[in-house]
Design a protein around this motif. Structure first.
Motif: not given
Length: 309
Positions: A120-130
């Motif tokens: 998994g990888m967090y989507i940028p600029k989502t605060g690790k929510h997505l």
């Protein structure tokens, strides 16, 4: 001829000189730009910290995770009745000419428990929510099966004129197949700083199957090597899960994925069977092709241990 070509050669030389001059100017401009960029950089290391490749590497290193654990595949799909096509000779008398449906029959696939992994990888600029997740597993070796009456009843007990064929029941297992179903989902975590972090996700799965083998004794009675073919659609995925934080880097996860919204057509081709009451006189019975359409529904259950990079 030589004197007539001199003006052309002179023009060609002039054009070449212009091109070389232009290229030299571009090279000098590029060099000056590179020197200017180098002087304005904030780092004095050889590696360009601002390069796109370096930024991607740094982001991936600091914003990704993986988990590995036990994965269970449970099939819940339904099937159309088995359809016989292209039956010939006495088989056409038992199954009907052209194509026919066999009542109270169907097909299915077996279940399996194996290892599974998720990156998994967090989507940028989502605060690790997505985050984006890719789930992979070793090739799944599954049984391809018939269901209902096809298991313990003869598919063609007698011909149209009442002659008993003696064709035995197929039993449950028809053959095997290997599946490599990679899936991609987008997951949302409403809370990212708590000990328990539930999430929900949605995505798609490619139902890729290969290396099929028909090993049923009834279907292989004459060594005619029937073949199993399955379509390979893309299915939708719904996901629910929960991370339990152990340390800053380690966590446990319980994950459930529902896979559906797809139809898989299965065909067993080149079927020749033995009818003990008829074959000694008329030889093998050419059934042709038996197929079914499966409304694919499955659930993937996964318990795993994870780590943040």
């Amino acid at each position: 001829m030589i004197h007539q070509n001199k003006p052309a050669r002179r023009r060609l030389s002039q054009h070449a000189a212009k091109l070389l001059g232009g290229a030299s100017l571009m090279l000098l401009a590029g060099t000056a730009f590179a020197q200017s960029t180098s002087q304005n950089a904030q780092t004095d290391t050889v590696e360009d910290k601002g390069s796109l490749l370096h930024q991607v590497f740094e982001y991936t290193k600091n914003n990704s995770y993986f988990r590995v654990g036990v994965l269970h595949f449970q099939y819940y799909g339904t099937s159309s009745r088995l359809k016989v096509e292209n039956a010939q000779g006495l088989a056409a008398q038992g199954f009907g000419s052209g194509e026919s449906r066999l009542d109270h029959t169907g097909s299915s696939t077996g279940n399996i428990t194996t290892l599974g992994g998720t990156f998994g990888m967090y989507i940028p600029k989502t605060g690790k929510h997505l985050a984006m997740e890719v789930t992979l597993a070793p090739p799944l070796k599954l049984d391809f099966e018939v269901s209902k009456n096809a298991i313990d009843e003869s598919l063609a007990p007698e011909t149209n004129n009442g002659l008993e064929t003696g064709i035995p029941p197929l039993g449950q297992s028809i053959g095997t197949l290997k599946a490599l179903p990679p899936n991609l989902t987008i997951v949302y975590r409403p809370w990212v700083d708590t000990m328990f972090q539930p999430y929900i996700g949605a995505g798609a799965m490619y139902l890729y199957t290969y290396d099929t083998d028909v090993n049923n004794e009834v279907l292989n009675a004459y060594g005619n090597e029937p073949t199993l073919n399955l379509t390979k659609p893309v299915a939708c995925v719904g996901q629910l899960g929960m991370d339990m934080k152990l340390t800053e880097k380690m966590f446990l996860t319980a994950d459930v994925k529902y896979v559906g919204c797809a139809e898989v057509e299965a065909k067993v081709n080149n079927i020749v069977v033995n009818a003990p009451n008829l074959s000694p006189t008329v030889g093998p019975i050419n059934v042709g092709t038996v197929s079914s359409t499966n409304d694919f529904k499955a659930v993937l259950y996964q318990l795993s241990f994870g780590m943040h990079f």
